[in-house]
Design a protein around this motif. Structure first.
Motif, PDB file in Angstrom:
ATOM      1  N   UNK A   1      -2.885  -8.701   6.419  1.00  0.00           N
ATOM      2  CA  UNK A   1      -2.146  -9.602   5.523  1.00  0.00           C
ATOM      3  C   UNK A   1      -0.918  -8.927   4.920  1.00  0.00           C
ATOM      4  N   UNK A   2      -0.774  -7.616   5.159  1.00  0.00           N
ATOM      5  CA  UNK A   2       0.259  -6.879   4.453  1.00  0.00           C
ATOM      6  C   UNK A   2       1.565  -6.760   5.228  1.00  0.00           C
ATOM      7  N   UNK A   3       1.738  -7.590   6.245  1.00  0.00           N
ATOM      8  CA  UNK A   3       2.984  -7.539   6.992  1.00  0.00           C
ATOM      9  C   UNK A   3       3.941  -8.594   6.468  1.00  0.00           C
ATOM     10  N   UNK A   4       5.199  -8.192   6.263  1.00  0.00           N
ATOM     11  CA  UNK A   4       6.208  -9.179   5.902  1.00  0.00           C
ATOM     12  C   UNK A   4       7.328  -9.074   6.905  1.00  0.00           C
TER      13      UNK A   4
ATOM     14  N   UNK B   1       4.123  -3.474   4.753  1.00  0.00           N
ATOM     15  CA  UNK B   1       4.545  -3.128   3.397  1.00  0.00           C
ATOM     16  C   UNK B   1       3.363  -2.507   2.664  1.00  0.00           C
TER      17      UNK B   1
ATOM     18  N   UNK C   1       3.042  -1.343  -0.413  1.00  0.00           N
ATOM     19  CA  UNK C   1       2.766  -1.806  -1.775  1.00  0.00           C
ATOM     20  C   UNK C   1       1.990  -3.107  -1.775  1.00  0.00           C
ATOM     21  N   UNK C   2       2.361  -3.978  -0.848  1.00  0.00           N
ATOM     22  CA  UNK C   2       1.644  -5.247  -0.740  1.00  0.00           C
ATOM     23  C   UNK C   2       0.216  -4.990  -0.301  1.00  0.00           C
TER      24      UNK C   2
ATOM     25  N   UNK D   1      -1.582  -2.446  -1.108  1.00  0.00           N
ATOM     26  CA  UNK D   1      -2.347  -2.015  -2.286  1.00  0.00           C
ATOM     27  C   UNK D   1      -2.665  -3.192  -3.198  1.00  0.00           C
ATOM     28  N   UNK D   2      -1.676  -4.039  -3.434  1.00  0.00           N
ATOM     29  CA  UNK D   2      -1.896  -5.185  -4.333  1.00  0.00           C
ATOM     30  C   UNK D   2      -2.970  -6.114  -3.783  1.00  0.00           C
ATOM     31  N   UNK D   3      -2.856  -6.455  -2.503  1.00  0.00           N
ATOM     32  CA  UNK D   3      -3.853  -7.349  -1.920  1.00  0.00           C
ATOM     33  C   UNK D   3      -5.214  -6.669  -1.922  1.00  0.00           C
TER      34      UNK D   3
ATOM     35  N   UNK E   1      -6.762  -7.066  -5.340  1.00  0.00           N
ATOM     36  CA  UNK E   1      -7.219  -8.448  -5.539  1.00  0.00           C
ATOM     37  C   UNK E   1      -8.481  -8.719  -4.734  1.00  0.00           C
ATOM     38  N   UNK E   2      -8.496  -8.229  -3.491  1.00  0.00           N
ATOM     39  CA  UNK E   2      -9.665  -8.460  -2.655  1.00  0.00           C
ATOM     40  C   UNK E   2     -10.898  -7.787  -3.244  1.00  0.00           C
TER      41      UNK E   2
END
Lengths: 323, 330
Positions: free
Chosen positions: B135-138, B143, B145-146, B148-150, B153-154
């Motif tokens: 899920x961390x691909x933009x 990414x 940082x994304x 880590x954030x996800x 949350x998970x």
């Protein structure tokens, strides 16, 4: 009258409808007529009335009040920390409240509900202080990591107390979240308090708007930003910790609701405070209802099913900011 | 040269802790017992205690501590953030979910199927990280940082689901789950050593083979691409290694956080930024931290045993807060 107030009656109706739905459905279901007669014409000799009034109703009301408080706490924290992802449980405030409550319950086993609330507030506030002193000039990611790390640490201490004192059932309640076991007496304390706190916040709606714009803006407008930052933070922490004392550590709600409200009504706190509170009450009461229907599942699991995808969506949408 | 001294001291410290762990416990061994073990004239019960109870536990503790430390080192290098830790980003929660599924669906005598438990836990942890990762691909770019954030949350979300099944648990099952979450080193027999240690060591060797790339990751992505490095690919490979290391470790020693955070950090303070040095130093530090935690948990409140995970958090938490406050001032 701004047109953004036009939807208010609909939302208030929504709260009433969700109250009635949550009264009707649960581990066992009741017809609308029965619920209605409990409200209009309570007869305590009737067994159904007794169950609905003494067990179901406090739970539903607790869920409504808790949803109201948690969501507004999330909204204020997002403004104060300038961070879209702030929320009482992500920032570790819930963990602080949780630990303080367990600690207080251990030291004085016959603790009244009010002192449980107070100790929760003390614990939450301590974390709030650390968090705010950390956020000053750091990235959003730093803040979230800080919250996650502090939560882990505080839960470890809580675990330690739980294991050394054999308090397993406490722990499950707080981590799973749920509105069960509330009495009308507790609610009579919490509900007025919550309303007073939120009215206090409402008077600071303009100051919150300025805080959201950032520190430079606040300075150029001549606002005493230190004072308002602390005042609103204290109220937000108080709302969140009281909710922890009632329903345990609820995740994602304080993140989800303010975001939905901001998408519809924009950023002005004059509107968002009210709508966030009401939406939060609806969502939490309905989540608690679903939790009851599914064999007393933890309410956190229900909220996470909507909350987690939503969180990921927010991150993806505003990715540039965090990447 | 001075680094070599420091590393030697750390290793000596580690050996001391290992010996202390080997001789202490419900059945204390004396120094003569140790000597007799070395010379091969030990009695039956000393042999049993030493080889069947103490040895496998200390091996698991050493190797898992090292694995968690390296996992943290990788995550920190990739995210360029000194606060990243496998426990914070959802590995423990995912493994915990695997443990709950195991306890729920394998009814009857659990001790019979105990060896399936680490496997479920491993699958849970690895799957969680891989989902977060995907899920961390933009726009085609990973990414961190994304990620880590996800991950955070998970971890929060999955913890809710863990308790979905617990309403059906009896006391024994609940106790098992609580033991997992407290980070109690439960895989302390030889069978657990064989199903985890070889894989961890092999992955560590693979990680070491990429140590040069890891050291370069603190440069800008554009610059690395300019050097001809396939940055995305390197990050993906390293993240998969980190996920495998931490979920393997957690699957035999329970939900342990903060080692992946502290060990690389202390190493960086003591040994500087050289990635090769950091790899060895973190390995030693991770092993030292977990064995010390296990030893303290065994000794401090004797005869009650405090799970190593809690001890680590009690030490690591204040360290983490200190790190935060220090970083906040900069």
């Amino acid at each position: 009258m701004d047109r953004r107030w036009y939807t208010l009656p609909i939302i208030v109706m929504g709260v009433l409808i969700s109250f009635i739905l949550a009264m009707m459905f649960g581990a066992s279901h009741y017809a609308f007529g029965e619920v209605w007669s409990v409200i209009t014409n309570l007869d305590m000799t009737d067994k159904t009335h007794q169950i609905l009034y003494e067990i179901r109703m406090p739970r539903v009301l607790a869920a409504l009040v808790a949803g109201f408080m948690i969501s507004i706490a999330g909204l204020v924290l997002q403004s104060v920390t300038h961070n879209d992802l702030s929320e009482p449980s992500i920032l570790g405030i819930n963990a602080g409240a949780n630990l303080a409550i367990i600690l207080a319950a251990l030291l004085i086993p016959t603790l009244s509900f009010v002192s449980i609330m107070l100790s929760g507030f003390a614990g939450g506030m301590l974390v709030g202080l650390v968090i705010l002193s950390v956020t000053r000039s750091r990235s959003p990611l730093h803040l979230i990591l800080a919250g996650a790390g502090i939560s882990l640490f505080l839960y470890a201490i809580t675990d330690f107390l739980v294991i050394t004192n054999d308090l397993g059932q406490y722990m499950t309640f707080f981590t799973a979240g749920g509105a069960s076991g509330q009495s009308m007496g507790n609610l009579a304390i919490v509900a007025p308090l919550a309303i007073v706190l939120v009215i206090g916040l409402y008077f600071m709606a303009k100051e919150l708007d300025v805080l959201l714009f950032g520190d430079e803006m606040a300075v150029s407008l001549g606002q005493n930003r230190g004072l308002y930052k602390w005042l609103t933070l204290v109220i937000a922490v108080m709302l969140a910790s009281i909710a922890v004392a009632m329903v345990g550590n609820v995740v994602f709600l304080g993140l989800l609701v303010p975001h939905i409200v901001k998408m519809i009504y924009g950023n002005m706190h004059k509107y968002t405070i009210i709508y966030t509170g009401l939406f939060g009450a609806i969502i939490f009461a309905l989540s608690d209802m679903f939790a009851r229907v599914f064999n007393e599942a933890p309410v956190n699991a229900v909220i996470a099913m909507i909350g987690l995808p939503f969180f990921i969506y927010i991150i993806k949408k505003r990715g540039g900011q965090y990447a | 040269m001075r680094n070599a001294y420091k590393l030697t001291i750390a290793v000596i410290l580690l050996i001391t802790v290992v010996i202390a762990s080997l001789v202490t416990g419900t059945f204390n061994l004396t120094f003569e017992d140790l000597v007799s073990l070395v010379t091969g004239r030990a009695g039956e019960n000393v042999m049993t205690v030493f080889f069947d109870f103490r040895m496998p536990r200390i091996i698991i503790t050493l190797v898992c501590g090292a694995a968690l430390a390296i996992s943290g080192l990788i995550l920190q290098a990739i995210s360029r953030n000194a606060l990243a830790d496998p426990g914070i980003i959802g590995v423990n929660a995912g493994s915990g979910f695997g443990v709950v599924l195991f306890i729920t669906f394998i009814s009857g005598s659990m001790s019979q199927h105990l060896y399936a438990l680490p496997i479920m836990s491993f699958i849970g942890g690895l799957l969680t990280v891989l989902i977060i990762f995907s899920l961390s691909f933009m726009s085609g770019e990973f990414k961190s940082n994304i990620f880590i954030l996800i991950g955070i949350a998970t971890a929060m979300g999955v913890t809710g689901f863990v308790y979905v099944f617990t309403s059906m648990f009896d006391t024994e099952q609940m106790e098992m789950l609580n033991r997992y979450f407290a980070g109690n080193i439960w895989g302390d027999t030889w069978a657990f050593v064989w199903i985890s240690v070889p894989y961890i060591l092999i992955i560590m060797v693979f990680v070491y083979s990429r140590i040069r790339e890891m050291g370069m990751l603190n440069l800008d992505d554009e610059m690395l691409i300019g050097f001809g490095m396939n940055v995305n690919r390197e990050k993906i490979i390293l993240i998969v290694f980190a996920a495998m290391l931490s979920s393997l470790a957690v699957s035999v020693c329970g939900a342990i956080s903060f080692i992946g955070l502290i060990a690389p950090h202390i190493s960086r303070m003591m040994f500087g930024q050289n990635m090769k040095m950091l790899f060895f130093a973190s390995t030693v530090m991770g092993a030292l931290l977990l064995t010390t935690a296990d030893l303290l948990g065994k000794l401090v409140l004797e005869p009650m045993i405090i799970p190593a995970g809690i001890v680590v958090s009690l030490i690591g938490g204040p360290y983490f807060v200190w790190l935060l406050l220090k970083a906040g001032r900069v």
